[in-house]
Scaffold this motif. Structure first.
Motif, short mmCIF file in Angstrom:
data_model
loop_
_atom_site.label_atom_id
_atom_site.label_comp_id
_atom_site.label_asym_id
_atom_site.label_seq_id
_atom_site.Cartn_x
_atom_site.Cartn_y
_atom_site.Cartn_z
N UNK A 21 0.83 -1.21 0.00
CA UNK A 21 0.00 0.00 0.00
C UNK A 21 0.86 1.26 0.00
N UNK A 22 0.39 2.25 -0.74
CA UNK A 22 1.08 3.55 -0.85
C UNK A 22 0.11 4.64 -0.42
N UNK A 23 0.66 5.73 0.09
CA UNK A 23 -0.17 6.88 0.44
C UNK A 23 -0.50 7.65 -0.83
N UNK A 24 -1.76 8.01 -0.98
CA UNK A 24 -2.21 8.78 -2.14
C UNK A 24 -1.38 10.06 -2.23
N UNK A 25 -0.85 10.31 -3.43
CA UNK A 25 0.01 11.47 -3.72
C UNK A 25 1.25 11.50 -2.82
N UNK A 26 1.66 10.33 -2.31
CA UNK A 26 2.83 10.20 -1.42
C UNK A 26 2.72 11.09 -0.19
N UNK A 109 -8.49 -6.40 4.21
CA UNK A 109 -7.56 -7.39 3.70
C UNK A 109 -6.96 -6.85 2.41
N UNK A 110 -5.72 -7.23 2.09
CA UNK A 110 -5.18 -6.83 0.79
C UNK A 110 -5.95 -7.52 -0.33
N UNK A 111 -5.83 -7.01 -1.55
CA UNK A 111 -6.51 -7.69 -2.65
C UNK A 111 -5.93 -9.09 -2.84
N UNK A 112 -6.74 -9.99 -3.34
CA UNK A 112 -6.26 -11.34 -3.65
C UNK A 112 -5.42 -11.25 -4.93
N UNK A 113 -4.21 -11.73 -4.87
CA UNK A 113 -3.32 -11.72 -6.04
C UNK A 113 -2.82 -13.14 -6.23
N UNK A 114 -3.26 -13.76 -7.31
CA UNK A 114 -3.03 -15.19 -7.50
C UNK A 114 -2.47 -15.51 -8.88
N UNK A 115 -1.92 -16.70 -9.00
CA UNK A 115 -1.40 -17.20 -10.26
C UNK A 115 -2.55 -17.81 -11.05
#
Length: 192
Positions: A21-26, A109-115
């Motif tokens: 996760x990143x902060x919007x506009x840093x 929860x973070x997004x599900x990122x799968x193969x």
């Protein structure tokens, strides 16, 4: 909850924000969020489907005022999740629309990122998903009224679909390219 949209066989870019996760506009004052950015070829069937969904969600959310609001939403980078890539500086956006879908990190929860096998959960370090590869994306499209009205997309899941040409500057995992595998033995370790 809004309307689920599946994005089949689209290119993804800026993959570091998918995993971290990143902060919007840093800006640390803004909430940290995961972001999925997907390229959609202009004039494609998927492009038409997304515009139709935006119109449907806009009518459901804003009713009779939607037709008057839509041009302003379309011109704003903050009121519509679906944007014109030709307005971006980077060449890889050109000829495409792009989706910027977010998921707040705070309490979610973070997004599900799968193969390809959905049981195989991916990390950035594995390097399977990289800027320029093809993925299936899943976003939740919804309307927001109030002080910051708009049509938003929440990032739900990303599935690796196929390799594509890597896009420089679009995010990639660190690699071990340039290293050879070593056989470590006691004689080698003795010289350290």
């Amino acid at each position: 909850m809004g309307t689920m949209l599946i994005l089949p066989k689209v290119r993804t870019i800026h993959v570091d924000a998918l995993f971290t996760p990143k902060h919007y506009l840093n800006n640390p004052a803004n909430a940290a969020r995961y972001t999925g950015t997907f390229l959609i070829p202009k004039g494609s069937d998927l492009d038409a489907k997304i515009w139709a969904m935006i119109d449907e969600v806009g009518k459901e959310t804003f009713g009779k005022t939607w037709a008057a609001k839509f041009p302003g939403f379309k011109a704003s980078k903050d009121q519509l999740f679906y944007r014109d890539g030709d307005l971006k500086e980077q060449d890889y956006y050109h000829g495409h629309m792009f989706i910027a879908a977010n998921r707040n990190a705070d309490g979610n929860q973070p997004p599900a990122i799968v193969n390809k096998d959905v049981k195989d959960v991916l990390t950035l370090a594995r390097g399977v998903i990289y800027g320029g590869c093809f993925v299936n994306g899943k976003v939740d499209v919804w309307g927001q009224e109030g002080k910051t009205p708009g049509i938003r997309a929440s990032l739900e899941a990303v599935q690796f679909y196929a390799d594509g040409d890597a896009i420089a500057g679009a995010g990639s995992a660190p690699t071990t390219e340039g290293f050879d595998s070593l056989d470590v033995d006691e004689d080698m370790m003795a010289g350290l």
